[in-house]
Design a protein around this motif. Sequence first.
Motif, PDB file in Angstrom:
ATOM      1  N   SER A   1       0.822  -1.215   0.000  1.00 44.35           N
ATOM      2  CA  SER A   1       0.000   0.000   0.000  1.00 44.35           C
ATOM      3  C   SER A   1       0.852   1.258   0.000  1.00 44.35           C
ATOM      4  O   SER A   1       0.515   2.242  -0.664  1.00 44.35           O
ATOM      5  N   LEU A   2       1.938   1.245   0.760  1.00 41.75           N
ATOM      6  CA  LEU A   2       2.799   2.428   0.849  1.00 41.75           C
ATOM      7  C   LEU A   2       3.843   2.495  -0.259  1.00 41.75           C
ATOM      8  O   LEU A   2       4.546   3.495  -0.397  1.00 41.75           O
TER       9      LEU A   2
ATOM     10  N   ALA B   1      -3.572   4.295  11.322  1.00 43.59           N
ATOM     11  CA  ALA B   1      -4.621   3.908  10.382  1.00 43.59           C
ATOM     12  C   ALA B   1      -4.814   4.918   9.267  1.00 43.59           C
ATOM     13  O   ALA B   1      -5.386   4.584   8.230  1.00 43.59           O
ATOM     14  N   THR B   2      -4.343   6.136   9.467  1.00 39.41           N
ATOM     15  CA  THR B   2      -4.597   7.188   8.478  1.00 39.41           C
ATOM     16  C   THR B   2      -3.352   7.617   7.709  1.00 39.41           C
ATOM     17  O   THR B   2      -3.442   8.533   6.896  1.00 39.41           O
ATOM     18  N   ILE B   3      -2.234   6.981   7.942  1.00 41.53           N
ATOM     19  CA  ILE B   3      -0.977   7.425   7.324  1.00 41.53           C
ATOM     20  C   ILE B   3      -0.945   7.136   5.819  1.00 41.53           C
ATOM     21  O   ILE B   3      -1.676   6.288   5.321  1.00 41.53           O
TER      22      ILE B   3
ATOM     23  N   VAL C   1       6.181   5.826  10.995  1.00 40.65           N
ATOM     24  CA  VAL C   1       7.220   5.835  12.032  1.00 40.65           C
ATOM     25  C   VAL C   1       6.838   6.809  13.151  1.00 40.65           C
ATOM     26  O   VAL C   1       6.929   6.471  14.335  1.00 40.65           O
ATOM     27  N   VAL C   2       6.386   8.002  12.804  1.00 42.27           N
ATOM     28  CA  VAL C   2       5.990   8.987  13.807  1.00 42.27           C
ATOM     29  C   VAL C   2       4.822   8.463  14.639  1.00 42.27           C
ATOM     30  O   VAL C   2       4.820   8.576  15.874  1.00 42.27           O
ATOM     31  N   ALA C   3       3.839   7.866  13.984  1.00 39.36           N
ATOM     32  CA  ALA C   3       2.684   7.338  14.702  1.00 39.36           C
ATOM     33  C   ALA C   3       3.087   6.191  15.626  1.00 39.36           C
ATOM     34  O   ALA C   3       2.574   6.075  16.743  1.00 39.36           O
TER      35      ALA C   3
END
Length: 178
Positions: free
Chosen positions: A27-28, A81-83, A90-92
């Motif tokens: 996905s990313l 979930a929203t990244i 990483v921040v989340a």
Amino acid sequence: MVVALPLFMQNMDTSTMATALPTISDSLGVDPLQLNLAITAYLLSLAIFLPASGWMADRFGAKRVFCWAIVLFTCGSVMCATINSLGMLVVARVLQGMGGAMMVPVGRLILLRRVSPANMVSAMVWFTVPPAVGRMMGPLVGGAVVTWLSWRWIFLVTVPVSLMALLLAWTLIDADEP
């Protein structure tokens, strides 16, 4: 059980993510091995903030710190979930790690301060079994979620548990003075 519920959610979250790594990487648009950054960020955040949790509980009160830990972990879950990028993930995960680092030791501190020595063994069983169940359920839940829904839901399935844990902790744990 009140202090074990957030640990259940934390352990389930950690083990569900492992099953979703290939789907998240697709996905990313990143190599699956690059997602090690998100896993490492979570673990480093745990290691950095774990020592501070006892000081924070003494300074601000164990109940308050425990509740804020649940809030931080939940906010991190929603962010995950929203990244839309590995950097955001990483921040989340760092935010989740901050919350997770405070939940375990502060939860134990709450038990030590509020449970009589005669009931401590029973309380520790209730404290350790739910997280173990969460760790075992994670791959099953993660696999089902990734198969039938979106990988983003692996981070959202813990939100209702988090909200229930926050409500129970806030209402059932006696306040302590910092």
